[in-house]
Design an enzyme around this catalytic site. Structure first.
Site, PDB file in Angstrom:
ATOM      1  CD  GLU A 172      -5.575  15.325 -72.633  1.00 57.95           C
ATOM      2  OE1 GLU A 172      -5.597  16.183 -72.606  1.00 57.95           O
ATOM      3  OE2 GLU A 172      -5.455  14.170 -72.739  1.00 57.95           O
ATOM      4  CD  GLU A 183      -1.650   9.640 -75.224  1.00 60.64           C
ATOM      5  OE1 GLU A 183      -2.151   9.580 -74.509  1.00 60.64           O
ATOM      6  OE2 GLU A 183      -1.782  11.128 -75.985  1.00 60.64           O
TER       7      GLU A 183
HETATM    8  C1  GLA Z   1      -2.798  12.014 -71.414  1.00 60.78           C
HETATM    9  C2  GLA Z   1      -1.731  12.610 -72.529  1.00 60.78           C
HETATM   10  C3  GLA Z   1      -0.494  11.461 -72.192  1.00 60.78           C
HETATM   11  C4  GLA Z   1      -0.012  11.216 -71.057  1.00 60.78           C
HETATM   12  C5  GLA Z   1      -1.870  10.554 -70.990  1.00 60.78           C
HETATM   13  C6  GLA Z   1      -1.751   9.829 -69.522  1.00 60.78           C
HETATM   14  O1  GLA Z   1      -3.611  10.631 -72.748  1.00 60.78           O
HETATM   15  O2  GLA Z   1      -1.373  12.416 -73.748  1.00 60.78           O
HETATM   16  O3  GLA Z   1       0.782  12.901 -72.893  1.00 60.78           O
HETATM   17  O4  GLA Z   1      -0.196  12.389 -70.124  1.00 60.78           O
HETATM   18  O5  GLA Z   1      -2.097  11.965 -70.957  1.00 60.78           O
HETATM   19  O6  GLA Z   1      -0.475   9.663 -69.125  1.00 60.78           O
END
Ligand code: GLA
Length: 370
Positions: free
Chosen positions: A152, A257
């Protein structure tokens, strides 16, 4: 019974009562992963740990490898849970992901400060980053297969976030992080990971950033699209276009994710910024007694559509990892509103496959290469 009939029945084992397996269904396409928590890693939650080892061939650590957990104080590393995570993956022959080395969240304040609590200087922070990466990546050299090196770094408009990393070190913190990770384990795959990369402005910013890193000779394997999606957003076309664009840079792409939020939106915002929150109100939490069939079916269709896109990119897309295993364990029960009942994954609260699971298995069979 003829052999052909037996084989045919075997391939629809899910219908005949035998549980289908995600990792089998996609074995010639890409890895199928799950983010795992401490109870699963320690096999205290035996049912979910069982699901993980039968359904998935890759794992990501939900929290145990974040800076705040492994390196809470300047002179203290705590690898207890991380060691168990890597041992769990090794025991079940999984592709093991490291998440994450450089992020502004879940990173203790001391990292960015001097002894007086003022911002650290560039040299100090670079040295801390180098020590952290060399120690953590070095410890699991040859065992953790791929690292989310930087998480990020971009704003929604595609510019670089003014995180403490950026403010103190400057733009080259990203290249340095990759360089340190490569030094610590030259064989490990190294990724840039972010959300909302399907949005035009952020996609453009990410492509520029990654192209620049490639031109500088930075050792980067690919990009992780977090894949925190909603029922109606982003569109399949946007996901398709993002994977195509990153693939054209010669990068591998991962969905890292993946989940699909089915609840009413609490904010106008569509991304996954972990710092945002909203108040709990009944209208934001409509499915406490179960998911209505129509939404269940919409979720199944959404999953089938997205997997159709992923399958189109087999070859470039090397892994699809879900952020969690069962609905009950998903972070989306608590973000951006605490205490809701969400249904974003393929397994329900008792670990049973949902209609979305069957839809994903069907997508695998109907799109399998001839
Ligand atoms: C972001 C992070 C993850 C996790 C998610 C929410 O996407 O990359 O590690 O913390 O948020 O759980």
């Amino acid at each position: 019974m003829s052999l052909i009939l037996v084989v045919a029945l075997g391939s629809i084992g899910a219908i005949a009562g035998e549980q289908a397996m995600l990792k089998e269904a996609f074995k010639s396409d890409f890895l199928i992963g799950a983010a795992v928590n401490k109870a699963q890693i320690y096999e205290e939650d035996a049912d979910t740990a069982g699901l993980i080892k039968t359904q998935f061939n890759s794992i990501s650590p939900e929290n145990v490898l974040k800076w705040g957990v492994v390196h809470p104080k300047a002179d203290t590393y705590d690898f207890e849970a991380a060691d168990r995570y890597v041992a769990f993956g090794g025991k079940y022959h999984m592709f093991i992901v490291g998440h994450t080395l450089v992020w502004e969240h879940q990173t203790p304040a001391w990292v960015f400060q001097d002894e007086k609590g003022n911002p650290a200087d560039r040299e100090t922070l670079l040295k801390r980053m180098q020590d952290h990466i060399h120690t953590v990546v070095g410890r699991y050299k040859g065992r953790i297969n791929s690292w989310d090196v930087v998480n990020e770094a971009l704003n929604d408009d595609g510019s670089l976030r003014q995180s403490p990393w950026m403010k103190i070190i400057g733009e080259d913190y990203i290249a340095k992080a990759f360089q340190f990770a490569h030094e610590a384990d030259p064989q490990a795959e190294l990724y840039y990971n972010d959300y909302s990369l399907e949005n035009e402005a952020k996609l453009k910013g990410a492509l520029e950033l990654l192209r620049k890193l490639q031109t500088q000779g930075v050792p980067i394997t690919g990009v992780g699209l977090q894949g925190h999606y909603q029922l109606d957003f982003p569109s399949e076309e946007q996901v398709d276009a993002a994977i195509t664009a990153f693939g054209k840079l010669g990068l591998k792409v991962m969905i890292t994710e993946f989940d699909v939020d089915v609840l009413p939106r609490a904010l106008q915002y569509r991304g996954a910024d972990v710092t945002l929150s909203a108040e709990l109100q009944p209208k934001l939490n409509p499915y406490t007694q179960g998911l209505p069939d129509a939404v269940q079916q919409a979720l199944a269709q959404r999953y089938a559509g997205l997997f159709g896109v992923f399958l189109k990119h087999r070859g470039v897309l090397a892994r699809v990892t879900f952020w969690g295993v069962t609905d009950g364990g998903s972070w989306l029960n608590n973000w951006p509103v605490r205490g809701r009942t969400n249904y974003p994954l393929l397994f329900d609260r008792s670990g049973q496959p949902k209609p979305a699971f069957d839809a994903v298995i069907r997508a695998a069979h109907s799109n399998s290469p001839q």
